[in-house]
Scaffold this motif. Structure first.
Motif, PDB file in Angstrom:
ATOM      1  N   ASN A   1      34.254  42.506  35.668  1.00 45.15           N
ATOM      2  CA  ASN A   1      34.443  41.117  36.100  1.00 45.15           C
ATOM      3  C   ASN A   1      34.492  40.200  34.868  1.00 45.15           C
ATOM      4  OD1 ASN A   1      34.432  41.727  38.833  1.00 45.15           O
ATOM      5  ND2 ASN A   1      32.199  41.602  38.955  1.00 45.15           N
TER       6      ASN A   1
ATOM      7  N   VAL B   1      42.339  43.800  32.718  1.00 48.51           N
ATOM      8  CA  VAL B   1      42.014  42.874  33.816  1.00 48.51           C
ATOM      9  C   VAL B   1      42.992  41.707  33.812  1.00 48.51           C
ATOM     10  CG1 VAL B   1      40.281  41.276  34.687  1.00 48.51           C
ATOM     11  CG2 VAL B   1      39.603  43.533  33.874  1.00 48.51           C
TER      12      VAL B   1
ATOM     13  N   LEU C   1      44.829  43.320  44.394  1.00 48.29           N
ATOM     14  CA  LEU C   1      45.187  44.559  43.706  1.00 48.29           C
ATOM     15  C   LEU C   1      45.129  45.754  44.637  1.00 48.29           C
ATOM     16  CD1 LEU C   1      43.388  44.036  40.262  1.00 48.29           C
ATOM     17  CD2 LEU C   1      45.802  43.767  40.792  1.00 48.29           C
ATOM     18  N   TYR C   2      44.159  45.790  45.597  1.00 48.88           N
ATOM     19  CA  TYR C   2      44.107  46.882  46.573  1.00 48.88           C
ATOM     20  C   TYR C   2      45.367  46.908  47.418  1.00 48.88           C
ATOM     21  CZ  TYR C   2      39.160  47.674  45.556  1.00 48.88           C
ATOM     22  OH  TYR C   2      37.973  47.979  44.949  1.00 48.88           O
TER      23      TYR C   2
ATOM     24  N   SER D   1      45.907  40.630  36.511  1.00 53.99           N
ATOM     25  CA  SER D   1      45.529  39.450  37.278  1.00 53.99           C
ATOM     26  C   SER D   1      46.762  38.759  37.834  1.00 53.99           C
ATOM     27  CB  SER D   1      44.753  38.466  36.402  1.00 53.99           C
ATOM     28  OG  SER D   1      43.557  39.061  35.954  1.00 53.99           O
TER      29      SER D   1
ATOM     30  N   VAL E   1      40.963  49.831  39.939  1.00 54.56           N
ATOM     31  CA  VAL E   1      40.586  48.461  40.305  1.00 54.56           C
ATOM     32  C   VAL E   1      39.087  48.341  40.519  1.00 54.56           C
ATOM     33  CG1 VAL E   1      40.869  46.670  42.056  1.00 54.56           C
ATOM     34  CG2 VAL E   1      42.863  47.946  41.235  1.00 54.56           C
ATOM     35  N   SER E   2      38.501  49.390  41.125  1.00 54.04           N
ATOM     36  CA  SER E   2      37.063  49.308  41.445  1.00 54.04           C
ATOM     37  C   SER E   2      36.198  49.338  40.196  1.00 54.04           C
ATOM     38  CB  SER E   2      36.681  50.459  42.375  1.00 54.04           C
ATOM     39  OG  SER E   2      36.905  51.713  41.737  1.00 54.04           O
TER      40      SER E   2
ATOM     41  N   PRO F   1      39.016  40.491  38.016  1.00 54.27           N
ATOM     42  CA  PRO F   1      40.290  40.666  38.729  1.00 54.27           C
ATOM     43  C   PRO F   1      40.203  40.232  40.183  1.00 54.27           C
ATOM     44  CG  PRO F   1      39.126  42.725  38.622  1.00 54.27           C
ATOM     45  CD  PRO F   1      38.249  41.746  37.908  1.00 54.27           C
ATOM     46  N   ASN F   2      41.338  40.011  40.811  1.00 55.94           N
ATOM     47  CA  ASN F   2      41.433  39.728  42.243  1.00 55.94           C
ATOM     48  C   ASN F   2      41.604  41.068  42.960  1.00 55.94           C
ATOM     49  OD1 ASN F   2      41.948  38.846  44.818  1.00 55.94           O
ATOM     50  ND2 ASN F   2      43.470  37.314  44.204  1.00 55.94           N
ATOM     51  N   ARG F   3      40.458  41.670  43.308  1.00 49.99           N
ATOM     52  CA  ARG F   3      40.489  43.047  43.801  1.00 49.99           C
ATOM     53  C   ARG F   3      41.229  43.185  45.127  1.00 49.99           C
ATOM     54  NH1 ARG F   3      35.775  43.044  40.750  1.00 49.99           N
ATOM     55  NH2 ARG F   3      35.585  44.876  39.394  1.00 49.99           N
ATOM     56  N   THR F   4      41.070  42.228  46.029  1.00 49.40           N
ATOM     57  CA  THR F   4      41.765  42.333  47.315  1.00 49.40           C
ATOM     58  C   THR F   4      43.275  42.392  47.106  1.00 49.40           C
ATOM     59  OG1 THR F   4      39.998  41.085  48.390  1.00 49.40           O
ATOM     60  CG2 THR F   4      42.101  41.229  49.546  1.00 49.40           C
TER      61      THR F   4
END
Length: 534
Positions: free
Chosen positions: A46, A521, A432-433, A525, A41-42, A427-430
């Motif tokens: 973008n 990505v 996905l985390y 998503s 994810v990191s 992506p919506n990283r929060t």
């Protein structure tokens, strides 16, 4: 609550015992997917998305005044424009103009790059207003594009929206022009057919003049008049023949030398003829003022008056009375005139009979030509009606074409241009985390539960007592030597080292997988990558 307390304590104790036995397995099973997912994810790129909104307005002028020659609904026309914009050559030109997908163009073929851009373009119809009757009202659609650079993404989206507007104007103008040309061609063909049928009718009328169905009443009237004229001519001939016979008889009576042929010397006619002869001879020697001339003229006038009174008493017709007073020369002149009139009447009779035969032939032929003429006239009327209808449609098409050229982009216009996005669309990283942590916990718990399920050994006395009714006399703890403890420590270190190396490899692999992977990505998503409508 008092009954549930021991069970709860037993469950916690069992869980603590399982954690004590499987903590390293749980840590490894949690750390590996968590590190992999977090590293993936990191390192994901973008992606930005920009949208331009285009407003579509239908014809504002009522069709009762100007009927548009552009057929088809706007959404169908948008689909045609979309197919034209998304064709291979056009997308290739856009890719080269804006230098899109530079990395992908290095490692993939041209067709793959074009297909990638085709997927990144989205057309979304959005209805804004719809009239109650018939045609659609005002509605809009959105043109979206996604990519790595927000500035480039916004320019591409605005370019696509502008091309939609431009292609719509071209398509409407071309369709209006094609409609006008088609109607003009049909109009010329119908006009030529109309002129040909009009020429054929004129030739038919000229060839069968007087024999046409609409002339039969005139022909019948003419026949009736000719019959009347012929009867009147016959009557005149009869009268002339009778008059000629009387004149001939009278002349014969005057000039005949046989017994009883001449008039009596004491008759008025004889005296009148004698006085006229003397007057004629006297005029050769004396003027009209001579007393003898005036005396003879007076006697002649007296005898003519007496004869006229006698004719009136005898009820003679004017011709008989004139013959009574006429001289032989006058009678001969009257006979010549009668012969001339009789000859003229016979010529007129011949003419009347010829005309009568001609008009009778016309009347007889009229039914024969009626069906042919009606067919010609019916075809001519149908062609004329079709010509007038096409002429009206052609004039409407010309007006509609001029209206389309004047409107330009009035029907479709950009009301909300695309702007560079400040935040990435994916992506919506929060999210996905959190999903990665939840999956890691689930994998660790599942692995521990599977290990416990497959482990058939007894871990404490209570488990053994629960398994068998044989009494347990003594419990001997595990006795380990120093060598065994050293060996156990070495194996633990090796396992830890292998785990760390594996974890580092997993992190590196997933970082490599996530780098520049735009498709991944959109797959990860919250909302899947939108697809263009078909």
């Amino acid at each position: 609550m008092q009954e549930e307390g021991p069970d709860s304590r037993a469950g916690l104790a069992q869980a603590a015992a399982i954690w004590d036995r499987r903590k390293w397995l749980a840590l490894v099973l949690f750390a590996a997917p968590c590190a992999a997912f977090l590293s993936l994810v990191s390192t994901l790129p973008n992606l930005y998305s920009s949208t331009a909104t285009v407003l579509v307005e239908q014809q504002q002028i009522p069709e009762g005044y100007v009927k548009s020659s552009v057929t088809g609904e706007a959404d169908a026309r948008l689909h045609m424009i979309r197919e034209k914009i998304l064709n291979r050559s056009h997308l290739k030109e856009l890719i080269e103009r804006f230098n899109l997908y530079p990395d992908l163009r290095k490692r993939a073929d041209e067709e793959s790059v074009v297909e990638r851009m085709r997927k990144d373009i989205t057309l979304e119809l959005k209805e804004l207003q719809r009239q109650v009757f018939g045609r659609d009202g005002t509605f809009g659609f959105k043109v979206s594009y996604r990519g790595r650079d927000p500035e480039t993404v916004a320019r591409v989206a605005n370019t696509l929206a502008g091309e939609y507007v431009e292609e719509n104007v071209k398509m409407r103008t071309r369709q209006a022009s094609d409609t006008t040309l088609l109607l003009k061609k049909q109009l010329d063909e119908i006009k030529a057919r109309h002129d040909e049928q009009e020429r054929r009718i004129a030739q038919f009328q000229q060839r069968h003049m007087g024999e046409l169905p609409d002339q039969i009443h005139v022909n019948l009237s003419t026949l009736s008049r000719l019959n009347q004229d012929l009867a009147l001519n016959s009557e005149h001939q009869m009268r002339l023949i009778e008059r000629r016979e009387r004149l001939s008889k009278q002349l014969f009576d005057i000039t005949a030398g046989g017994a009883g042929a001449a008039p009596h010397p004491e008759s008025l006619a004889y005296q009148l003829e004698k006085l006229r002869t003397e007057l004629t001879a006297l005029r050769t020697r004396a003027s009209h003022k001579h007393p003898d001339v005036q005396r003879l003229q007076g006697e002649i006038a007296a005898i003519e008056k007496a004869l006229a009174e006698m004719a009136a008493d005898a009820k003679l017709d004017p011709a008989q009375a004139a013959a009574l007073l006429a001289s032989p020369d006058d009678i001969r002149q009257a006979l010549r005139e009668s012969d001339r009139d009789l000859k003229n009447l016979k010529v007129e009779e011949q003419r009347l009979r010829q005309e009568l035969i001609a008009y009778q032939r016309r009347v007889e032929r009229s039914p024969q030509h009626a069906q042919e003429f009606q067919q010609l006239e019916r075809d001519f009327k149908m062609t004329r009606d079709l010509y007038l209808s096409l002429l009206q449609r052609y004039e409407d098409a010309l007006l509609a074409e001029s209206m389309e050229r004047a409107r330009h982009d009035a029907e479709m216009r950009i009301i909300d241009p695309a702007m560079p996005s400040a935040s990435p669309a994916a992506p919506n990283r929060t999210r996905l985390y959190l999903i990665g942590l939840a999956l890691s916990l689930a994998i660790a718990a599942g692995g521990v539960m599977l290990a416990e399920y497959r482990d058939r050994s007894f871990h404490d006395v209570d488990e053994l007592r629960a398994f068998t009714k044989v009494p347990i006399l003594v419990r001997i703890p595990l006795i380990e030597t120093k060598a065994e403890r050293r060996k156990k420590a070495v194996w633990a270190g090796l396992r830890a080292a292998v785990s760390l190396v594996s974890l580092a490899a997993i992190v590196g692999a997933f970082q490599y997988l996530g780098a520049e992977n735009e498709q991944l990505v959109w797959m990860l998503s919250e909302k899947p990558a939108p697809s263009a409508p078909r």
